[in-house]
Design an enzyme around this catalytic site. Structure first.
Site, mmCIF file in Angstrom:
data_model
loop_
_atom_site.group_PDB
_atom_site.id
_atom_site.type_symbol
_atom_site.label_atom_id
_atom_site.label_comp_id
_atom_site.label_asym_id
_atom_site.label_seq_id
_atom_site.Cartn_x
_atom_site.Cartn_y
_atom_site.Cartn_z
ATOM 1 N N CYS A 135 -17.414 19.613 8.988
ATOM 2 C CA CYS A 135 -16.564 20.474 9.816
ATOM 3 C C CYS A 135 -15.439 19.691 10.463
ATOM 4 O O CYS A 135 -14.687 20.223 11.270
ATOM 5 C CB CYS A 135 -17.395 21.210 10.863
ATOM 6 S SG CYS A 135 -18.272 20.105 11.965
ATOM 7 N N ARG A 179 -8.723 8.545 17.986
ATOM 8 C CA ARG A 179 -8.129 9.694 17.290
ATOM 9 C C ARG A 179 -6.922 10.279 18.016
ATOM 10 O O ARG A 179 -6.179 11.079 17.466
ATOM 11 C CB ARG A 179 -9.203 10.780 17.065
ATOM 12 C CG ARG A 179 -9.736 11.397 18.334
ATOM 13 C CD ARG A 179 -11.014 12.183 18.071
ATOM 14 N NE ARG A 179 -10.769 13.619 17.953
ATOM 15 C CZ ARG A 179 -11.732 14.531 17.867
ATOM 16 N NH1 ARG A 179 -13.000 14.165 17.845
ATOM 17 N NH2 ARG A 179 -11.453 15.807 17.788
ATOM 18 N N ARG A 209 -16.844 25.949 18.305
ATOM 19 C CA ARG A 209 -16.727 24.979 19.408
ATOM 20 C C ARG A 209 -16.888 25.739 20.724
ATOM 21 O O ARG A 209 -15.916 26.267 21.267
ATOM 22 C CB ARG A 209 -15.359 24.301 19.388
ATOM 23 C CG ARG A 209 -15.144 23.289 18.279
ATOM 24 C CD ARG A 209 -13.821 22.554 18.476
ATOM 25 N NE ARG A 209 -13.696 21.394 17.626
ATOM 26 C CZ ARG A 209 -13.102 21.403 16.428
ATOM 27 N NH1 ARG A 209 -12.570 22.504 15.953
ATOM 28 N NH2 ARG A 209 -13.021 20.287 15.716
ATOM 29 N N ARG A 254 -22.173 25.335 17.843
ATOM 30 C CA ARG A 254 -22.382 23.975 18.337
ATOM 31 C C ARG A 254 -22.536 24.020 19.850
ATOM 32 O O ARG A 254 -21.757 24.669 20.539
ATOM 33 C CB ARG A 254 -21.193 23.088 17.979
ATOM 34 C CG ARG A 254 -21.365 21.685 18.539
ATOM 35 C CD ARG A 254 -20.265 20.766 18.110
ATOM 36 N NE ARG A 254 -19.040 21.007 18.841
ATOM 37 C CZ ARG A 254 -17.920 20.325 18.624
ATOM 38 N NH1 ARG A 254 -17.875 19.395 17.694
ATOM 39 N NH2 ARG A 254 -16.835 20.571 19.327
ATOM 40 N N GLU A 266 -21.526 12.449 13.345
ATOM 41 C CA GLU A 266 -20.180 12.015 13.712
ATOM 42 C C GLU A 266 -20.193 10.636 14.346
ATOM 43 O O GLU A 266 -19.184 10.130 14.815
ATOM 44 C CB GLU A 266 -19.494 13.044 14.619
ATOM 45 C CG GLU A 266 -20.316 13.528 15.786
ATOM 46 C CD GLU A 266 -19.633 14.659 16.568
ATOM 47 O OE1 GLU A 266 -18.427 14.876 16.402
ATOM 48 O OE2 GLU A 266 -20.324 15.302 17.368
ATOM 49 N N ASN A 325 -13.760 13.883 12.396
ATOM 50 C CA ASN A 325 -12.767 13.550 13.427
ATOM 51 C C ASN A 325 -13.279 12.403 14.276
ATOM 52 O O ASN A 325 -12.553 11.459 14.584
ATOM 53 C CB ASN A 325 -12.497 14.763 14.331
ATOM 54 C CG ASN A 325 -12.064 15.970 13.537
ATOM 55 O OD1 ASN A 325 -11.661 15.827 12.387
ATOM 56 N ND2 ASN A 325 -12.158 17.148 14.125
ATOM 57 N N ASP A 326 -14.546 12.504 14.654
ATOM 58 C CA ASP A 326 -15.137 11.413 15.422
ATOM 59 C C ASP A 326 -15.673 10.308 14.521
ATOM 60 O O ASP A 326 -15.556 9.131 14.843
ATOM 61 C CB ASP A 326 -16.249 11.943 16.327
ATOM 62 C CG ASP A 326 -15.682 12.597 17.571
ATOM 63 O OD1 ASP A 326 -14.776 12.005 18.180
ATOM 64 O OD2 ASP A 326 -16.116 13.704 17.924
ATOM 65 N N HIS A 333 -7.229 17.457 20.092
ATOM 66 C CA HIS A 333 -7.555 18.881 20.144
ATOM 67 C C HIS A 333 -6.336 19.781 20.139
ATOM 68 O O HIS A 333 -6.408 20.923 19.703
ATOM 69 C CB HIS A 333 -8.535 19.158 21.277
ATOM 70 C CG HIS A 333 -9.905 18.774 20.847
ATOM 71 N ND1 HIS A 333 -10.404 17.518 21.069
ATOM 72 C CD2 HIS A 333 -10.807 19.422 20.082
ATOM 73 C CE1 HIS A 333 -11.592 17.440 20.491
ATOM 74 N NE2 HIS A 333 -11.863 18.574 19.893
HETATM 75 C C1 PEP Z 1 -15.539 16.156 14.640
HETATM 76 O O1 PEP Z 1 -15.710 15.214 15.406
HETATM 77 O O2 PEP Z 1 -15.194 16.009 13.434
HETATM 78 C C2 PEP Z 1 -15.693 17.528 15.114
HETATM 79 C C3 PEP Z 1 -15.643 18.551 14.285
HETATM 80 O O3 PEP Z 1 -15.853 17.720 16.448
HETATM 81 P P1 PEP Z 1 -14.671 17.687 17.531
HETATM 82 O O4 PEP Z 1 -13.363 17.595 16.779
HETATM 83 O O5 PEP Z 1 -14.791 18.927 18.335
HETATM 84 O O6 PEP Z 1 -14.966 16.443 18.288
HETATM 85 MG MG MG Z 2 -16.653 15.538 17.316
#
Ligand code: PEP
Ligand code: MG
Length: 579
Positions: free
Chosen positions: A507, A470, A301, A337, A436, A459-460, A194
């Site tokens: 996203c 990650r 977010r 979200r 995800e 990302n997840d 993050h």
């Molecule tokens: C993701 O997981 O791609 C996502 C957009 O959510 P976050 O990065 O907030 O986990």
């Molecule tokens: Mg995520």
């Protein structure tokens, strides 16, 4: 004396080049030097204590002021409590007693006294009093650092242009960064941690996963953060400094040129519209999204509203924030979200248990379906704000159908409550889910019958599909969004959406990668949501893509065996385009 030049290579986390003085964020307390003092030294130590108290008081007053100005009176109250504690006669009497009677030096006197008081508070039944233990410890460590002469300026107090260097920047640290911060480098983290995501949305050049930075940098050193390559240069020589200054200026110039695309259509060369949306964390980010020509907000977010504070936001506060975003976006779609806390995003006031695998644990929708009061409060706030713009709601971390149905049932209850109270909301509000978790991608055809849209969270999805944390810079090369397994999952989601007449977007950070764009468009995604500063470069890239051709490329990419092959394949095709 010329300082030794040091170069480190981390992970390029956010584009741009920052050049400035180092602000080193050291969280840990200095090792406390415990010395037994003589009777003659008592006065000296009392004097050091007194200076430390004055300096701490002054810092807290400043912090109170700046917090009140930035975040409001309510948030500033925490510092009133700290100031009161700092003047507490019992606490000060305790410090002085340890120095005069036990002949301890000032640092250890403060340490022992605050620890003693904190332990008493921590053992009380009353929850409010128990929480004061951490305030006392906080005051104690600030005071010790001031007595010992260690930098205690917090990020929010920075008042000159600096580059921040830290072991890690937590989401609440990044929330405190102000406009004096030119960029940052962290010892740990990956491209989708993050801290990296926040850097991109704040438009700050950043390097993460840089390894042992704090050992080699001193406060005030000149540093260069290269957010394109992941290089961090401490005390560059004149030639390097000149070269980087030129590169920085050229990059800023290029960005200026891109501004011509601000109100251009987000269309491919052959006229296919792809919604280019922004990922945001705060209502202020929505303003930035508009300034960068966003067609929509593809991911709000909301957890950032819950962080960096001492208690849960009320329904009213949430409603105000969501409404502000809806109004800023002037009728453009905004995907909100629901709370995604857990993983690397913590809320101290929720007192979540420590988990061995927080990314696989009590997180996001799992927590919300367990703490339904908290969840319903947020759902009501979103519904109420939906009367003020084009809002859509999206649930994170859905792994099975029961979760989706349970979340929708609570949304239904929230609607009912508002209807009963005659409170307006958009009765047509679209409900979607993030894809995800691999199970959701594999079962996309099943889920597609029960939602209005999908948004793929790579990302997840990448970390869960490839079993690659990650956050872990050691295995960053294994974190491969171009892995053919990921492409196939994206295809499965896009196909399921198309077959069921709903839309599928993305996203995750992959959506903002211009190299990935022809594949994502070719696979059938119709919305790409990214950090606001990525939108104009993405629009330029999109205008050079031919949709019909991208479909053929995507088909071919699906037959390739490795992430390297996929990347090279796309790069070769894009290379042909620019020739
Ligand atoms: C993701 O997981 O791609 C996502 C957009 O959510 P976050 O990065 O907030 O986990
Ligand atoms: Mg995520």
């Amino acid at each position: 004396m010329t300082k030794l030049s040091v170069q480190k290579r981390g992970i390029a986390a956010s584009p741009g080049i920052a050049i400035g003085k180092a602000f080193v964020l050291r969280d840990e307390l200095p090792a406390i030097n415990r010395v037994s003092i003589s009777a003659e030294q008592v006065e000296t130590e009392l004097g050091r204590l007194c200076l430390g108290l004055d300096k701490t008081g002054e810092q807290l007053r400043k912090l109170r002021e700046s917090t009140a100005a930035k975040m409001g009176e309510e948030q500033a109250k925490i510092f009133d409590a700290h100031l009161l504690l700092l003047q507490d006669p019992e606490l000060i009497g305790g410090f002085e007693g340890q120095i005069k009677d036990s002949h301890q030096n000032a640092e250890s006197a403060v340490q022992d006294t605050t620890e003693g008081f904190a332990a008493i508070f921590a053992s009380l039944d009353d929850e409010y009093m128990r929480e004061r233990a951490s305030d006392i410890r906080d005051i104690g460590s600030r005071l010790i650092k001031n007595i010992a002469g260690v930098n205690t300026v917090s990020l929010a107090e920075i008042e000159e242009e600096v580059v921040v260097l830290a072991h890690d920047l937590t989401p609440s640290d990044t929330a405190q960064l102000n406009s004096y911060v030119l960029g940052f480098a962290a010892e740990i983290g990956g491209r989708t941690s993050h801290s990296a995501i926040m850097a991109r949305s704040l438009d700050l050049p950043a390097v993460v996963g840089g390894g042992t930075i704090l050992e080699v940098v001193a406060e005030g050193d000149l540093v260069i953060v290269d957010g394109f390559t992941g290089d961090l240069i401490i005390n560059p020589n004149d030639e390097t400094l000149r070269a980087y200054t030129e590169r920085r200026d050229a990059y800023l110039q290029e960005r200026e040129t891109l501004r011509q695309l601000i109100s251009a259509e987000s269309n491919t060369q052959d006229g296919v519209h792809i919604e280019l949306a922004a990922n945001i964390g705060t209502p202020k980010d929505a303003v930035k999204a508009m300034e960068n020509g966003a067609d929509a907000i593809g991911l709000y977010r909301t957890e950032f509203l819950y962080m960096d504070r001492t208690e849960m936001p009320t329904e009213e506060e949430q409603f105000e924030a969501y409404r502000a975003v809806a109004q800023t976006m002037k009728g453009r779609p905004v995907i909100i979200r629901t709370l995604d806390i857990g993983g690397d995003k913590e809320l101290p006031y929720l007192q979540l248990p420590h988990e061995a695998n927080p990314f696989l644990g009590y997180r996001a929708i799992r927590l919300c379906l367990d703490q339904t009061d908290l969840f319903k409060r947020q759902l009501r706030a979103i519904l109420r704000a939906s009367a003020f713009g084009e809002l859509l709601i999206m649930f994170p971390m859905i792994s099975n159908l029961q979760e989706l149905r349970a979340a929708k049932a609570l949304l239904h209850e929230a609607r009912q409550e508002l209807s009963d109270a005659n409170i307006a909301f958009d009765s047509e509000l679209k409900v979607g889910m993030m894809v995800e978790i691999p199970s959701a991608a594999i079962l996309a055809d099943v889920f597609a019958k029960e939602v209005d849209f999908f948004s793929i969270g790579t990302n997840d999805l990448v970390q869960y599909t490839l079993a690659v944390d990650r956050m872990n810079e050691k295995i960053a090369p294994l974190y491969q969004p171009f892995h053919p397994a990921i492409l196939r999952l994206i295809k499965s989601v896009a196909d399921a959406a198309k077959n069921n007449g709903i839309f599928a977007g993305m996203c995750g950070e992959m959506a903002g990668d211009p190299v990935a764009m022809p594949l994502l468009v070719g696979l059938g995604l119709t919305e790409l949501s990214m950090s606001a500063p990525s939108i104009l470069p993405a629009r330029k890239a999109l205008q050079q893509i031919n949709y019909a051709e991208a479909k053929v490329w995507a088909e071919e990419a699906l037959t390739l065996a490795t992430a390297e092959e996929v990347r090279e394949f796309v790069l070769s095709k894009l290379g042909q385009l620019t020739q």
